[in-house]
Enzyme design. Structure first.
Site, PDB file in Angstrom:
ATOM      1  N   GLU A 257       0.850  -1.212   0.000  1.00 20.38           N
ATOM      2  CA  GLU A 257       0.000   0.000   0.000  1.00 20.38           C
ATOM      3  C   GLU A 257       0.875   1.249   0.000  1.00 20.38           C
ATOM      4  O   GLU A 257       0.494   2.316   0.460  1.00 20.38           O
ATOM      5  CB  GLU A 257      -0.934  -0.012   1.213  1.00 20.38           C
TER       6      GLU A 257
ATOM      7  N   HIS B  15      -5.473   3.683  -0.943  1.00 23.38           N
ATOM      8  CA  HIS B  15      -4.655   4.559  -1.786  1.00 23.38           C
ATOM      9  C   HIS B  15      -4.672   4.068  -3.225  1.00 23.38           C
ATOM     10  O   HIS B  15      -4.793   2.877  -3.484  1.00 23.38           O
ATOM     11  CB  HIS B  15      -3.197   4.567  -1.309  1.00 23.38           C
TER      12      HIS B  15
ATOM     13  N   LYS C 280     -10.599   6.950   4.699  1.00 24.20           N
ATOM     14  CA  LYS C 280      -9.625   7.846   4.074  1.00 24.20           C
ATOM     15  C   LYS C 280      -9.195   7.316   2.718  1.00 24.20           C
ATOM     16  O   LYS C 280      -8.887   6.134   2.566  1.00 24.20           O
ATOM     17  CB  LYS C 280      -8.386   7.994   4.952  1.00 24.20           C
TER      18      LYS C 280
HETATM   19  O1  LIG Z   1      -2.283   7.848   3.874  1.00 22.75           O
HETATM   20  C1  LIG Z   1      -1.746   8.914   4.115  1.00 22.75           C
HETATM   21  C2  LIG Z   1      -1.977  10.129   3.276  1.00 22.75           C
HETATM   22  C3  LIG Z   1      -0.678  10.506   2.592  1.00 22.75           C
HETATM   23  O2  LIG Z   1      -0.345   9.475   1.675  1.00 22.75           O
HETATM   24  C4  LIG Z   1      -0.865  11.801   1.807  1.00 22.75           C
HETATM   25  O3  LIG Z   1      -1.096  11.703   0.589  1.00 22.75           O
HETATM   26  O4  LIG Z   1      -0.744  12.883   2.432  1.00 22.75           O
HETATM   27  C5  LIG Z   1       0.419  10.675   3.610  1.00 22.75           C
HETATM   28  C6  LIG Z   1       0.616   9.416   4.482  1.00 22.75           C
HETATM   29  O5  LIG Z   1       1.611   9.647   5.450  1.00 22.75           O
HETATM   30  C7  LIG Z   1      -0.684   9.047   5.146  1.00 22.75           C
HETATM   31  O6  LIG Z   1      -0.542   7.833   5.887  1.00 22.75           O
END
Ligand SMILES: O=C1C[C@@](O)(C(=O)O)C[C@@H](O)[C@@H]1O
Length: 228
Positions: A60, A120, A146
């Protein structure tokens, strides 16, 4: 960690950043997968800001191996009083990984920590309906759903913002952002559409994802847009 309104997290691998983040951040994201000694850091932490712990697995976009030990580390981390939230991947909670992360979510709740369920896309941004479906699934597993996608056009950002607004208006708690240069502005704008978490490094050279603003800049942008 309370996500009833937008929270800006200073993201990084070293809790020593905390004094430098205090003026602009609402909390810290400790990226345990980037940190040399995360549990020792948490044991010695006496900062004011609450901590969200993330131990991002390799499939991920992180540095952690997909092992039981990765999840064990998160379980130990949520036992610290300063840790008030944990990030778990939707894929790890829905059985796509090698190890079931449900036990970490349960342990976090037993210790009063919120569960942020993340997903993501490091290649693209799905269409609005696909984003809504994915975030709804994430919300089913935790307190915040998220999604961070990779934008290549304004249309990609519009899809993410539209999904954010639709889900927030429907009562869901979500955090959204688009990565990359084409998505950069979404980090300042998405909170206006309901996104509840932003991530930014104190040091611009220490970004944890593509297209992040530094903490002071993102704080200023969000505050200015919210005040208009
Ligand atoms: O999942 C996320 C969001 C993120 O990927 C970002 O795009 O700011 C930054 C990562 O540290 C966090 O865990």
């Amino acid at each position: 960690m309370d996500f009833s309104s937008f929270r800006l997290l200073a993201a990084g691998a070293d809790l020593a950043m905390e004094p430098h983040a205090r003026a602009d951040a609402d909390g810290i994201e400790l990226r345990m997968d980037f940190a040399a000694d995360p549990l020792d850091q948490l044991a010695g932490y006496d900062g004011d800001l609450p901590v969200l712990v993330t131990n991002r697995v390799g499939w991920e976009g992180g540095e952690a191996d997909d092992t039981a030990e990765r999840l064990d580390l998160l379980e130990r981390a949520v036992e610290f009083d300063a840790v008030t939230a944990v990030d778990l991947e939707l894929a790890a909670l829905s059985g796509e990984g090698d190890h079931d992360a449900d036990r970490v979510a349960d342990h976090a709740r037993d210790h009063g920590a919120s569960v942020v369920v993340s997903t993501h896309d490091f290649e693209a941004t799905p269409d609005r309906d696909a984003i809504v479906d994915r975030l709804e699934r994430a919300c089913d597993y935790g307190d915040v759903g998220k999604m961070a996608s990779t934008a290549h056009s304004p249309d990609d950002v519009l899809a993410m913002l539209g999904a954010t607004r639709e889900l927030t208006a429907g009562g869901e708690t979500v955090a959204t952002m688009c990565m990359g240069e084409a998505g950069r502005h979404s980090r300042a704008v998405a909170p206006l559409y309901g996104s509840r978490i932003g991530y930014a490094p104190v040091d611009p050279a220490a970004a944890t994802a593509p297209g992040q603003y530094d903490l002071a800049t993102l704080r200023s942008l969000v505050d200015q847009l919210e005040s208009e």
